[in-house]
Design an enzyme around this catalytic site. Structure first.
Site, PDB file in Angstrom:
ATOM      1  N   LYS A 228      20.266   1.620  36.778  1.00 10.07           N
ATOM      2  CA  LYS A 228      18.885   1.328  36.078  1.00 10.07           C
ATOM      3  C   LYS A 228      18.436  -0.057  36.299  1.00 10.07           C
ATOM      4  O   LYS A 228      19.212  -0.865  36.888  1.00 10.07           O
ATOM      5  CB  LYS A 228      19.084   1.682  34.658  1.00 10.07           C
ATOM      6  CG  LYS A 228      18.744   2.910  34.110  1.00 10.07           C
ATOM      7  CD  LYS A 228      18.929   3.147  32.775  1.00 10.07           C
ATOM      8  CE  LYS A 228      18.879   4.737  32.443  1.00 10.07           C
ATOM      9  NZ  LYS A 228      18.896   5.280  30.866  1.00 10.07           N
ATOM     10  N   ARG A 262      26.569   8.963  31.873  1.00  7.12           N
ATOM     11  CA  ARG A 262      25.607   9.744  32.854  1.00  7.12           C
ATOM     12  C   ARG A 262      25.497   8.971  33.965  1.00  7.12           C
ATOM     13  O   ARG A 262      24.734   7.776  33.982  1.00  7.12           O
ATOM     14  CB  ARG A 262      24.503   9.923  31.859  1.00  7.12           C
ATOM     15  CG  ARG A 262      23.265  10.887  32.638  1.00  7.12           C
ATOM     16  CD  ARG A 262      22.141  11.051  31.701  1.00  7.12           C
ATOM     17  NE  ARG A 262      21.071  11.764  32.465  1.00  7.12           N
ATOM     18  CZ  ARG A 262      20.212  11.264  33.485  1.00  7.12           C
ATOM     19  NH1 ARG A 262      20.270  10.098  33.723  1.00  7.12           N
ATOM     20  NH2 ARG A 262      19.297  12.028  33.858  1.00  7.12           N
TER      21      ARG A 262
HETATM   22  C1  9MG Z   1      17.532  11.830  31.308  1.00  7.58           C
HETATM   23  N1  9MG Z   1      17.922  10.364  30.922  1.00  7.58           N
HETATM   24  C2  9MG Z   1      17.590   9.274  31.645  1.00  7.58           C
HETATM   25  N2  9MG Z   1      18.132   8.093  31.208  1.00  7.58           N
HETATM   26  C3  9MG Z   1      19.174   8.486  30.113  1.00  7.58           C
HETATM   27  C4  9MG Z   1      20.044   8.042  29.404  1.00  7.58           C
HETATM   28  O1  9MG Z   1      20.158   6.749  29.322  1.00  7.58           O
HETATM   29  N3  9MG Z   1      20.563   8.762  28.391  1.00  7.58           N
HETATM   30  C5  9MG Z   1      20.483  10.090  28.363  1.00  7.58           C
HETATM   31  N4  9MG Z   1      21.039  10.722  27.445  1.00  7.58           N
HETATM   32  N5  9MG Z   1      19.352  10.700  29.241  1.00  7.58           N
HETATM   33  C6  9MG Z   1      18.802   9.968  30.098  1.00  7.58           C
END
Ligand code: 9MG
Length: 290
Positions: A228, A262
């Protein structure tokens, strides 16, 4: 808090933190958009191969998303989202031994994905879209509720908080209450502070530092920081060069209470978390022998 999640026909253990591999079936996601497309068409073969590789690398969950939440991303119709997501979910559920989550805010997509075998719902809008709450309740699958301030198009236009951690907690507590009132069992709820969703670099740093505060909500914490812009701002790198920073963030998040991370880069994250686990277990052995 339960150390597992019942996900339809699977039980997902959270005794140890697990890695959720990102499978963006979108042409325009911020870091990997279009990778799974050939001549503007989503390639089912490429998507399945990518999922298979992430499972081999140790992903416990594959998160399939068909709508980009990148600021400025084009909005798509329900049918377009279904076209992107359905075949991929069906194929992974039938061919791979892994939990599949569907990254969607759209009730029709939740329903179709669940009918095709999906195990979890990952909703960055925390079931705010019309019909999402009762759909999630009817499906009975675990659902991840994420904090977001504003909508993706404008969420990064100078976000402001008095106390970002307490405001995120209050938001998530309220969404948990609304879910429970709608008949969704607490054991089915995962919480996520939503790194990068209506937050400045400083907000994200404070949240990561004080992530353990979210444990007051007594639900598994999911964290998404992989590649990110927060990482990019710290290390001064483009999205595909943010692996090292993303690994540090994943380790910090798990040290501070995250149970699900994730990520785009599954194997490196799994290995980084193995090192963290070895150190943590050694620490607790040490404490027992004192
Ligand atoms: C789809 N998506 C993109 N960034 C995310 C994040 O930080 N958390 C979750 N649950 N989904 C995300």
């Amino acid at each position: 808090m339960m150390s597992y999640l019942d996900c339809g026909d699977r039980r997902l253990s959270l005794k140890q933190p697990v890695v959720m591999g990102i499978l963006n079936v979108t042409p325009d996601s911020f870091s990997d958009g279009g990778e799974l497309f050939s001549q503007d068409q989503l390639s089912l073969e490429k998507a399945t191969a990518r999922a298979r590789a992430m499972v081999a690398e140790g992903a416990a969950i594959i998160d399939v998303g068909g709508e980009s939440t990148r600021p400025g991303a084009e909005s798509i119709t329900i049918q377009q989202e279904l076209n992107r997501v359905a075949l991929v979910v069906e194929r992974i559920c039938s061919e791979l031994d892994v939990a599949v989550s569907v990254d969607t805010s759209t009730p029709a997509v939740m329903r179709e994905a669940a009918a095709l075998g999906a195990h979890l719902i990952n909703d960055v809008r925390a079931l705010h879209r019309s019909g999402a709450l009762c759909t999630a309740q009817e499906l009975g699958l675990p659902v991840s509720l994420m904090h977001m301030k504003g909508e993706p198009g404008h969420m990064q236009d100078d976000p402001h908080y008095e106390d970002v951690v307490e405001e995120v907690i209050a938001f998530l507590a309220e969404r948990i209450r609304v879910c429970q009132d709608a008949g969704i069992a607490k054991e089915k709820i995962i919480i996520d502070p939503g790194f990068g969703f209506g937050k400045s670099l400083q907000h994200n740093l404070i949240l990561l530092n004080r992530l353990a505060r979210l444990e007051v909500l007594d639900a598994p914490i999911l964290v998404g920081l992989s590649r990110k812009s927060t990482i990019g701002k710290i290390v001064g790198r483009e999205s595909h060069e943010r692996l090292n920073g993303s690994l540090s963030a994943a380790v910090l998040a798990v040290s501070n209470g995250a149970r699900i991370v994730r990520v785009h880069d599954v194997r490196p994250t799994v290995e980084a978390l193995q090192v963290l686990r070895a150190v943590t277990e050694e620490n607790s052995q040490d404490e027992k022998s004192e």
